[in-house]
Design a protein around this motif. Structure first.
Motif, short mmCIF file in Angstrom:
data_model
loop_
_atom_site.label_atom_id
_atom_site.label_comp_id
_atom_site.label_asym_id
_atom_site.label_seq_id
_atom_site.Cartn_x
_atom_site.Cartn_y
_atom_site.Cartn_z
N LEU A 3 0.60 -1.34 0.55
CA LEU A 3 -0.28 -0.17 -0.07
C LEU A 3 1.19 1.05 0.40
N PHE A 4 2.08 1.13 1.09
CA PHE A 4 2.65 2.26 0.71
C PHE A 4 3.19 2.60 -0.31
N PHE A 5 4.24 1.77 -1.49
CA PHE A 5 4.08 1.56 -2.95
C PHE A 5 3.56 2.34 -3.73
N CYS A 6 2.19 1.67 -3.79
CA CYS A 6 1.67 2.29 -4.43
C CYS A 6 0.79 3.60 -4.03
N PHE A 7 0.95 3.76 -2.84
CA PHE A 7 0.94 5.45 -2.66
C PHE A 7 2.14 6.53 -2.82
N ILE A 8 3.33 5.50 -2.49
CA ILE A 8 4.26 6.89 -3.77
C ILE A 8 3.97 6.89 -4.90
N LEU A 9 4.35 5.95 -5.32
CA LEU A 9 4.00 6.27 -7.04
C LEU A 9 2.51 6.93 -7.28
N ALA A 10 1.45 6.38 -6.94
CA ALA A 10 0.63 7.44 -7.00
C ALA A 10 0.85 9.51 -7.32
N ARG A 11 1.93 9.16 -6.15
CA ARG A 11 3.01 10.45 -4.91
C ARG A 11 3.04 10.88 -6.48
N VAL A 12 4.38 10.37 -7.11
CA VAL A 12 5.38 10.73 -7.96
C VAL A 12 4.77 10.42 -9.47
N GLY A 13 3.60 10.08 -9.51
CA GLY A 13 3.16 10.29 -10.98
C GLY A 13 3.84 9.08 -12.20
N GLY A 14 4.38 7.95 -11.58
CA GLY A 14 3.96 6.62 -11.50
C GLY A 14 2.52 5.84 -11.75
N GLY A 15 2.33 5.05 -12.62
CA GLY A 15 1.21 4.00 -12.98
C GLY A 15 0.58 5.24 -13.87
N ALA A 16 -0.85 5.57 -14.12
CA ALA A 16 -1.22 6.05 -15.59
C ALA A 16 -0.96 7.17 -15.54
N GLY A 17 -1.51 8.30 -16.55
CA GLY A 17 -0.86 9.12 -17.62
C GLY A 17 -1.96 9.74 -17.21
N PRO A 18 -2.37 11.12 -18.36
CA PRO A 18 -2.69 11.62 -18.18
C PRO A 18 -4.81 11.53 -17.91
N THR A 19 -5.80 11.45 -17.20
CA THR A 19 -6.80 10.95 -16.77
C THR A 19 -8.05 11.77 -16.88
N THR A 20 -8.12 13.76 -17.16
CA THR A 20 -8.53 14.10 -17.14
C THR A 20 -8.56 15.06 -18.55
N ILE A 21 -9.91 15.68 -19.25
CA ILE A 21 -9.73 16.81 -20.64
C ILE A 21 -8.45 17.10 -20.02
N GLY A 22 -8.65 18.60 -19.87
CA GLY A 22 -7.75 19.47 -19.35
C GLY A 22 -5.58 18.38 -19.81
N GLU A 23 -6.21 17.44 -18.66
CA GLU A 23 -4.33 17.06 -18.88
C GLU A 23 -4.22 16.57 -20.52
N LYS A 24 -5.06 15.77 -20.49
CA LYS A 24 -4.55 15.28 -22.04
C LYS A 24 -4.13 16.12 -23.30
N VAL A 25 -5.05 17.62 -22.84
CA VAL A 25 -5.23 18.35 -23.30
C VAL A 25 -3.67 19.02 -23.53
N VAL A 26 -3.33 19.52 -22.14
CA VAL A 26 -2.10 20.30 -21.41
C VAL A 26 -1.13 18.97 -22.28
N ALA A 27 -1.00 17.56 -21.90
CA ALA A 27 0.17 16.87 -22.25
C ALA A 27 0.37 17.09 -23.32
N PHE A 28 -1.02 16.96 -24.13
CA PHE A 28 -0.51 16.88 -25.77
C PHE A 28 0.19 17.82 -26.24
N CYS A 29 0.08 19.66 -25.72
CA CYS A 29 0.89 20.54 -25.57
C CYS A 29 2.10 20.36 -25.17
N GLN A 30 2.93 20.06 -24.23
CA GLN A 30 3.79 19.61 -23.70
C GLN A 30 4.34 18.45 -24.54
N GLU A 31 4.13 17.92 -25.49
CA GLU A 31 4.52 16.98 -26.36
C GLU A 31 4.87 16.95 -27.20
#
Length: 181
Positions: free
Chosen positions: A8-36
């Protein structure tokens, strides 16, 4: 028990540092596209092409009907409006509602203000930009845009809404395309 707690601690750390899933909201996906695509030309290099392609990549609806006038693009649900003029500024909504991934439509805009090292001014007759982030309760808006200053590549800039002297900005929240995930 130790293994479960560590897991559980490892999953929490991964979630906090951005490990795992990428952008999930529309806004996050729009920003990710621009950054890329920063430093690259998107589509034909026009400012609206960046918004069109970022919304498509995010699974959001594209440009809507022009309003209030022909050529005044709409990009979803309007969340904030600000206009500058001789008698000062007027606004509809709250700048604190502006979020990363929102699309900005500008018309006949002039910003003029002070920055470290002197004064600045920026003008836009007709322009489209994407919110990269906000500060100061939405009064400072960091953006992605292209087709500015003769450059048809994605780059960053900052708008200080308090420095708006003329024209208007409409901020739109992208809306999920029907049937998209």
């Amino acid at each position: 028990m130790r293994v479960v707690i560590f897991g559980l601690f490892f999953c929490f750390i991964l979630a906090r540092v951005g490990g795992g899933a990428g952008p999930t909201t529309i806004g996050e996906k729009v920003v990710a596209f621009c950054q890329e695509h920063k430093g690259e030309q998107v589509g034909d290099g026009e400012c609206a092409s960046l918004a069109t392609e970022a919304l498509r990549a995010a699974g959001a609806r594209g440009r809507g009907a022009d309003r209030p006038e022909k050529g005044d693009y709409t990009w979803g649900a309007q969340v904030f409006f600000i206009e500058g003029g001789e008698s000062g500024q007027k606004a509809e909504g709250k700048s604190a509602e502006i979020r990363a991934g929102d699309i900005i439509q500008l018309r006949d805009v002039k910003f003029k203000g002070k920055r470290p090292g002197g004064t600045y001014s920026m003008t836009f007759e007709h322009h489209t930009a994407i919110v990269a982030g906000v500060e100061d309760g939405g009064r400072t808006v960091h953006i992605f845009h292209q087709n500015f200053g003769g450059k048809k590549v994605v780059m960053n800039a900052t708008y200080k809404l308090g420095d708006l002297k003329e024209g208007w900005l409409r901020f739109y929240r992208p809306v999920l395309k029907t049937g998209a995930r």
